[in-house]
Design a protein around this motif. Structure first.
Motif, PDB file in Angstrom:
ATOM      1  N   LYS A   2       1.258  -1.356   0.249  1.00 55.78           N
ATOM      2  CA  LYS A   2       0.048  -0.529   0.443  1.00 55.78           C
ATOM      3  C   LYS A   2       1.352   1.071  -0.246  1.00 55.78           C
ATOM      4  CE  LYS A   2      -3.905  -2.311   2.753  1.00 55.78           C
ATOM      5  NZ  LYS A   2      -4.422  -2.550   3.355  1.00 55.78           N
ATOM      6  N   TYR A   3       0.912   2.022  -0.907  1.00 56.64           N
ATOM      7  CA  TYR A   3       1.356   3.783  -0.418  1.00 56.64           C
ATOM      8  C   TYR A   3       0.271   5.108   0.091  1.00 56.64           C
ATOM      9  CZ  TYR A   3      -0.435   4.564  -5.299  1.00 56.64           C
ATOM     10  OH  TYR A   3      -0.963   4.608  -5.933  1.00 56.64           O
ATOM     11  N   LYS A   4       1.340   5.780   0.143  1.00 56.20           N
ATOM     12  CA  LYS A   4       1.039   6.792  -0.114  1.00 56.20           C
ATOM     13  C   LYS A   4       1.111   8.104  -0.300  1.00 56.20           C
ATOM     14  CE  LYS A   4      -2.724   7.471   3.949  1.00 56.20           C
ATOM     15  NZ  LYS A   4      -3.182   7.169   5.781  1.00 56.20           N
ATOM     16  N   VAL A   5       1.301   8.930  -1.278  1.00 55.44           N
ATOM     17  CA  VAL A   5       1.877   9.936  -1.750  1.00 55.44           C
ATOM     18  C   VAL A   5       1.621  11.667  -0.729  1.00 55.44           C
ATOM     19  CG1 VAL A   5       3.101  11.333  -3.465  1.00 55.44           C
ATOM     20  CG2 VAL A   5       2.650   8.543  -3.656  1.00 55.44           C
ATOM     21  N   ARG A   6       3.090  12.078  -0.540  1.00 56.34           N
ATOM     22  CA  ARG A   6       2.934  13.735  -0.170  1.00 56.34           C
ATOM     23  C   ARG A   6       3.406  14.751  -0.600  1.00 56.34           C
ATOM     24  NH1 ARG A   6       5.605  13.227   4.784  1.00 56.34           N
ATOM     25  NH2 ARG A   6       5.888  10.660   4.962  1.00 56.34           N
ATOM     26  N   GLU A   7       3.400  15.348  -0.818  1.00 58.34           N
ATOM     27  CA  GLU A   7       4.737  16.524  -0.704  1.00 58.34           C
ATOM     28  C   GLU A   7       4.802  17.227  -0.010  1.00 58.34           C
ATOM     29  OE1 GLU A   7       2.549  19.213  -4.249  1.00 58.34           O
ATOM     30  OE2 GLU A   7       2.415  16.911  -5.094  1.00 58.34           O
ATOM     31  N   GLU A   8       6.435  17.390   1.006  1.00 57.09           N
ATOM     32  CA  GLU A   8       6.707  18.191   1.591  1.00 57.09           C
ATOM     33  C   GLU A   8       8.001  19.256   0.965  1.00 57.09           C
ATOM     34  OE1 GLU A   8       6.659  18.022   4.467  1.00 57.09           O
ATOM     35  OE2 GLU A   8       5.472  16.113   5.196  1.00 57.09           O
ATOM     36  N   GLY A   9       7.224  20.770   0.622  1.00 53.75           N
ATOM     37  CA  GLY A   9       8.012  21.095  -0.373  1.00 53.75           C
ATOM     38  C   GLY A   9       8.015  20.713  -2.023  1.00 53.75           C
ATOM     39  N   ASN A  10      10.054  20.511  -1.998  1.00 55.71           N
ATOM     40  CA  ASN A  10       9.826  20.704  -3.565  1.00 55.71           C
ATOM     41  C   ASN A  10      10.402  18.812  -2.845  1.00 55.71           C
ATOM     42  OD1 ASN A  10      12.009  20.657  -2.304  1.00 55.71           O
ATOM     43  ND2 ASN A  10      12.961  21.717  -3.946  1.00 55.71           N
ATOM     44  N   VAL A  11      10.276  18.419  -1.513  1.00 51.03           N
ATOM     45  CA  VAL A  11      10.294  16.558  -2.174  1.00 51.03           C
ATOM     46  C   VAL A  11       9.139  15.742  -2.129  1.00 51.03           C
ATOM     47  CG1 VAL A  11      11.440  15.609  -0.870  1.00 51.03           C
ATOM     48  CG2 VAL A  11      11.901  17.944  -1.075  1.00 51.03           C
ATOM     49  N   THR A  12       9.366  15.112  -2.494  1.00 49.42           N
ATOM     50  CA  THR A  12       7.883  13.737  -2.825  1.00 49.42           C
ATOM     51  C   THR A  12       8.140  12.972  -1.676  1.00 49.42           C
ATOM     52  OG1 THR A  12       6.771  14.442  -4.972  1.00 49.42           O
ATOM     53  CG2 THR A  12       6.216  12.064  -4.284  1.00 49.42           C
ATOM     54  N   ILE A  13       7.245  12.350  -0.901  1.00 45.01           N
ATOM     55  CA  ILE A  13       7.185  11.721   0.311  1.00 45.01           C
ATOM     56  C   ILE A  13       6.395   9.868   0.142  1.00 45.01           C
ATOM     57  CG2 ILE A  13       7.903  10.542   2.946  1.00 45.01           C
ATOM     58  CD1 ILE A  13       8.909  13.218   2.806  1.00 45.01           C
ATOM     59  N   ILE A  14       7.073   9.334  -0.276  1.00 51.57           N
ATOM     60  CA  ILE A  14       6.136   8.009  -0.306  1.00 51.57           C
ATOM     61  C   ILE A  14       6.434   6.994   0.931  1.00 51.57           C
ATOM     62  CG2 ILE A  14       5.998   5.538  -2.259  1.00 51.57           C
ATOM     63  CD1 ILE A  14       7.247   7.688  -4.093  1.00 51.57           C
ATOM     64  N   ASP A  15       5.329   6.822   1.035  1.00 53.69           N
ATOM     65  CA  ASP A  15       5.184   5.533   2.299  1.00 53.69           C
ATOM     66  C   ASP A  15       4.215   4.446   2.262  1.00 53.69           C
ATOM     67  OD1 ASP A  15       5.565   8.010   4.734  1.00 53.69           O
ATOM     68  OD2 ASP A  15       3.873   9.115   4.137  1.00 53.69           O
ATOM     69  N   LEU A  16       4.853   3.892   2.746  1.00 53.85           N
ATOM     70  CA  LEU A  16       5.598   2.347   2.001  1.00 53.85           C
ATOM     71  C   LEU A  16       4.215   1.663   2.874  1.00 53.85           C
ATOM     72  CD1 LEU A  16       7.864   1.618  -0.794  1.00 53.85           C
ATOM     73  CD2 LEU A  16       5.492   2.473  -1.198  1.00 53.85           C
ATOM     74  N   SER A  17       3.607   0.698   2.762  1.00 55.91           N
ATOM     75  CA  SER A  17       3.694  -0.905   3.489  1.00 55.91           C
ATOM     76  C   SER A  17       3.006  -1.887   2.877  1.00 55.91           C
ATOM     77  CB  SER A  17       2.557   0.334   4.587  1.00 55.91           C
ATOM     78  OG  SER A  17       1.004   0.222   3.741  1.00 55.91           O
ATOM     79  N   GLY A  18       3.329  -2.865   3.841  1.00 58.39           N
ATOM     80  CA  GLY A  18       2.974  -4.017   3.784  1.00 58.39           C
ATOM     81  C   GLY A  18       4.124  -4.862   2.990  1.00 58.39           C
ATOM     82  N   LYS A  19       3.795  -5.408   1.879  1.00 57.76           N
ATOM     83  CA  LYS A  19       4.979  -6.192   1.525  1.00 57.76           C
ATOM     84  C   LYS A  19       5.142  -5.824   0.665  1.00 57.76           C
ATOM     85  CE  LYS A  19       1.866  -9.682   2.257  1.00 57.76           C
ATOM     86  NZ  LYS A  19       1.166 -11.170   2.069  1.00 57.76           N
ATOM     87  N   LEU A  20       6.675  -5.162   0.344  1.00 60.91           N
ATOM     88  CA  LEU A  20       7.017  -5.367  -1.942  1.00 60.91           C
ATOM     89  C   LEU A  20       7.511  -6.183  -1.883  1.00 60.91           C
ATOM     90  CD1 LEU A  20       7.610  -2.796  -3.186  1.00 60.91           C
ATOM     91  CD2 LEU A  20       9.718  -2.380  -1.549  1.00 60.91           C
ATOM     92  N   MET A  21       7.106  -6.997  -2.742  1.00 60.20           N
ATOM     93  CA  MET A  21       7.616  -8.254  -3.075  1.00 60.20           C
ATOM     94  C   MET A  21       7.763  -8.843  -4.836  1.00 60.20           C
ATOM     95  SD  MET A  21       6.830 -11.077  -0.358  1.00 60.20           S
ATOM     96  CE  MET A  21       7.882 -11.286  -0.178  1.00 60.20           C
ATOM     97  N   GLY A  22       7.994  -7.414  -5.254  1.00 57.85           N
ATOM     98  CA  GLY A  22       7.242  -7.647  -6.730  1.00 57.85           C
ATOM     99  C   GLY A  22       6.080  -7.974  -7.340  1.00 57.85           C
TER     100      GLY A  22
END
Lengths: 114, 147
Positions: A2-22
């Motif tokens: 799962k993911y959430k994308v948020r912006e902090e100024g000109n930087v983008t943060i992608i919050d990932l959760s769960g499994k990252l497995m292909g």
């Protein structure tokens, strides 16, 4: 994954959760990176705090994101790398490629430092 | 301690990996592994299972992955078998690509298991498919003796 994308100024943060497995995760992450590049948002921090598992395919997903961004004059940095993920990065020597941070502000500030 | 054996077969789906990880945690609990070693075992088992279901069984839900945990006095032995077509593991193990090469899309999984476990072996399964055998010794690495 799962993911959430948020912006902090000109930087983008992608919050990932769960499994990252292909599989499907690879398509989702690739599309997300391309979309961000098209919007001109090329300074990315991937927050792995919520990632329960990652395997070599998941590492490959992050590498693909990293190489895509670098080709487009951007960068991808990692935030909140767990002990497990750190050990995978270490044995594969990918700790030399990825810049890793424990603190979100430091990760964001690293982009302003150049 | 006599060998204690635990066997599990599961369909080729990522959703069962949580169960494998929990089973691995339960089986290795009480063995004298440190936290780092337990992490390495967990990472390697997940890696072996994802390799089996992805590359061995091509994610076919009708093909099972068979996992055997052998809990011994001085080590844990884990066998992960698929029912795919197999591959030339001898050649592959001698030419594992540099894992830090960001242009390489594959090969890191085997490198990771090799680095984290004391022994990594491949065998062809009689009925077809491949079996990876992973071993981790209690009280230090057996790698020096393997070289």
């Amino acid at each position: 994954m799962k993911y959430k994308v948020r912006e902090e100024g000109n930087v983008t943060i992608i919050d990932l959760s769960g499994k990252l497995m292909g599989g499907y995760d690879a398509d989702v992450f690739r599309d997300m990176v391309h979309e961000l590049i098209e919007k001109g948002r090329k300074k990315i921090v991937v927050n792995l705090a919520g990632i329960k598992w990652i395997n070599s395919t998941g590492i490959g997903i992050l590498i693909t994101g990293y190489t895509t961004l670098r080709k487009n004059r951007g960068d991808l940095k990692l935030l909140n790398v767990s002990k497990k993920i750190e050990s995978i990065l270490y044995v594969t020597k990918l700790n030399l490629i990825f810049e890793c941070f424990d603190d979100e502000h430091e990760a964001i500030d690293s982009y302003t430092r150049g | 301690m006599a060998e204690e054996t635990f066997v599990l077969e599961f369909p080729s789906s990522y959703k069962w990996l949580n169960m494998i990880d929990l089973m691995c945690t339960e089986i290795t609990a009480g063995m004298d592994f440190g936290r780092d070693a337990l992490n390495e075992i967990s990472i390697s088992v997940i890696e072996a299972c994802t390799n089996a279901l992805e590359h061995g069984n091509k994610c076919c839900p009708d093909c099972d992955v068979r996992v055997v945990f052998r809990r011994r006095e001085d080590r844990i032995v884990i066998e992960v078998a698929d029912c795919g077509e197999g591959f030339d593991f001898t050649d592959y193990l001698q030419h594992i690509p540099d894992p830090s090469d960001i242009h390489k899309k594959r090969g890191r999984g085997i490198f990771i298991m090799k680095a984290m476990m004391d022994t990594l072996k491949y065998e062809k399964v009689e009925k077809g498919g491949m079996k990876v055998i992973l071993e981790k010794m209690i009280n230090g690495s057996g790698k020096e003796g393997d070289d």
